[in-house]
Design a protein around this motif. Sequence first.
Motif, PDB file in Angstrom:
ATOM      1  N   LEU A 132       0.931  -1.115  -0.011  1.00 30.11           N
ATOM      2  CA  LEU A 132       0.211  -0.033   0.195  1.00 30.11           C
ATOM      3  C   LEU A 132       0.837   1.299  -0.068  1.00 30.11           C
ATOM      4  O   LEU A 132       0.646   2.201  -0.691  1.00 30.11           O
ATOM      5  CB  LEU A 132      -1.012  -0.015   1.190  1.00 30.11           C
ATOM      6  CG  LEU A 132      -1.955   1.111   1.184  1.00 30.11           C
ATOM      7  CD1 LEU A 132      -2.977   1.019  -0.007  1.00 30.11           C
ATOM      8  CD2 LEU A 132      -2.690   0.924   2.743  1.00 30.11           C
ATOM      9  N   PHE A 320      -2.419  -1.113  -5.256  1.00 34.82           N
ATOM     10  CA  PHE A 320      -3.375  -0.914  -4.349  1.00 34.82           C
ATOM     11  C   PHE A 320      -4.548  -1.650  -4.068  1.00 34.82           C
ATOM     12  O   PHE A 320      -4.549  -2.108  -2.961  1.00 34.82           O
ATOM     13  CB  PHE A 320      -3.719   0.709  -4.853  1.00 34.82           C
ATOM     14  CG  PHE A 320      -4.871   1.351  -3.774  1.00 34.82           C
ATOM     15  CD1 PHE A 320      -4.213   2.039  -2.866  1.00 34.82           C
ATOM     16  CD2 PHE A 320      -6.176   0.956  -3.856  1.00 34.82           C
ATOM     17  CE1 PHE A 320      -5.068   2.875  -1.955  1.00 34.82           C
ATOM     18  CE2 PHE A 320      -6.829   1.510  -2.642  1.00 34.82           C
ATOM     19  CZ  PHE A 320      -6.220   2.487  -1.945  1.00 34.82           C
ATOM     20  N   ALA A 323      -3.010  -4.697  -2.608  1.00 31.59           N
ATOM     21  CA  ALA A 323      -2.759  -4.564  -1.011  1.00 31.59           C
ATOM     22  C   ALA A 323      -3.636  -4.592   0.000  1.00 31.59           C
ATOM     23  O   ALA A 323      -3.848  -5.349   0.928  1.00 31.59           O
ATOM     24  CB  ALA A 323      -2.116  -2.988  -0.715  1.00 31.59           C
ATOM     25  N   LEU A 324      -5.003  -4.077  -0.526  1.00 32.54           N
ATOM     26  CA  LEU A 324      -6.181  -3.968   0.273  1.00 32.54           C
ATOM     27  C   LEU A 324      -6.665  -5.546   0.349  1.00 32.54           C
ATOM     28  O   LEU A 324      -7.307  -5.862   1.485  1.00 32.54           O
ATOM     29  CB  LEU A 324      -7.480  -3.276  -0.373  1.00 32.54           C
ATOM     30  CG  LEU A 324      -7.078  -1.683  -0.534  1.00 32.54           C
ATOM     31  CD1 LEU A 324      -8.300  -1.210  -1.021  1.00 32.54           C
ATOM     32  CD2 LEU A 324      -6.777  -1.255   0.936  1.00 32.54           C
TER      33      LEU A 324
END
Length: 370
Positions: A132, A320, A323-324
């Motif tokens: 992230l 992104f 990462a989540l």
Amino acid sequence: MLTVQPEDGDFFRITLGNIAGSVGNFGTIIPLFFAVSLATGMSLSLMLLSCGIWYIITGFVYKIPISVEPLKAVAAVAIAGGVTTGEIAASGIITGTLFCLVGLSGKMQWLATRIPSSVVRGIQLALGLILLRSAIMEFGIHDLSFFIFCLVILALFLLGKRLVHLPDLSALVILCIGIIALLSTTGIPTAALPTLPIVSLPNYQEYVTATWVLVIPQIPLTLANSILATALLSTELFHRRITPDKLSFTIGAMSLSTSILGGFPMCHGAGGVAAHYRFGARSGCAMIIGGIILICGSVFLTNPETLTAIPGGVFGALLFAVALELIGHGLKTEEPLVSMVMAFIAIPAGIAVAFIAGLLFAELSSYFRR
């Protein structure tokens, strides 16, 4: 939400999900490859070629999307400078030999049963936070307009998936946008055959340097993320048990073969599994599709500077989303304090240090509960 494991008859079924998910981990591996190539002079086309071949092999071996990616600790040191291509090859040969032998001996399964699940969850959470940070600070902030645009695409596809059950093709769309931007800047790259592999063994001093500078930082990361976290995530997402010993052996085989032939040492990774799943991959067919794309890329992307024409926001948005996904799995921990402490240690100190700290903290926590 978990999915059932794919039936063998569905393995070769080409679906939109498998096509989109096949490129799900490109946001991680492609930036690493071109950064390594620029920093060390290693052949970008050969790295893409060897990775593509192992994508295809892994798809056939596991029949689910088990990721193939560079050894991250080795890549990080190589990008920072100060190591030779011979030392990189030596690190892959040492790491590959070690994990091949451990996998064949059956001891990785024994080791896996002695590492608390909270430590493995901590690695997932730590890796998610690190990705992230990279997505925002290394890619997004330097190309904010493209980054936000691609995040909007991610959000729209996610909304469509939840409201009307549309397939999530966001990774494919975002990558196509990046390729269009590249073509509009540089034109169609000139096709050229990839650099042919040449067997070249490191010398004694390169093995010694590689052991201290590259191998020791890499081993805890490979053990925790590439083997234990990957095995856990594969069971959660695909309901298929992948043994740590099998993962250890294929990691060893990948690192040995690519390093001896002039490529970059490879491994698996929980982040990559999450990436492929997040963007729709459900069978090993996705890995075969991804491998073919990488092999085609090795023909056109012979110059690492060509990739700089792809907007950084493209890679940032893909990272992104991954990462989540990882953070979500890391938060499933049974001991939040252990996993959280590991994650916050990893941000400044790295995953290897966090792994050791997590083992100690989990043992102390267990001792005081007795």
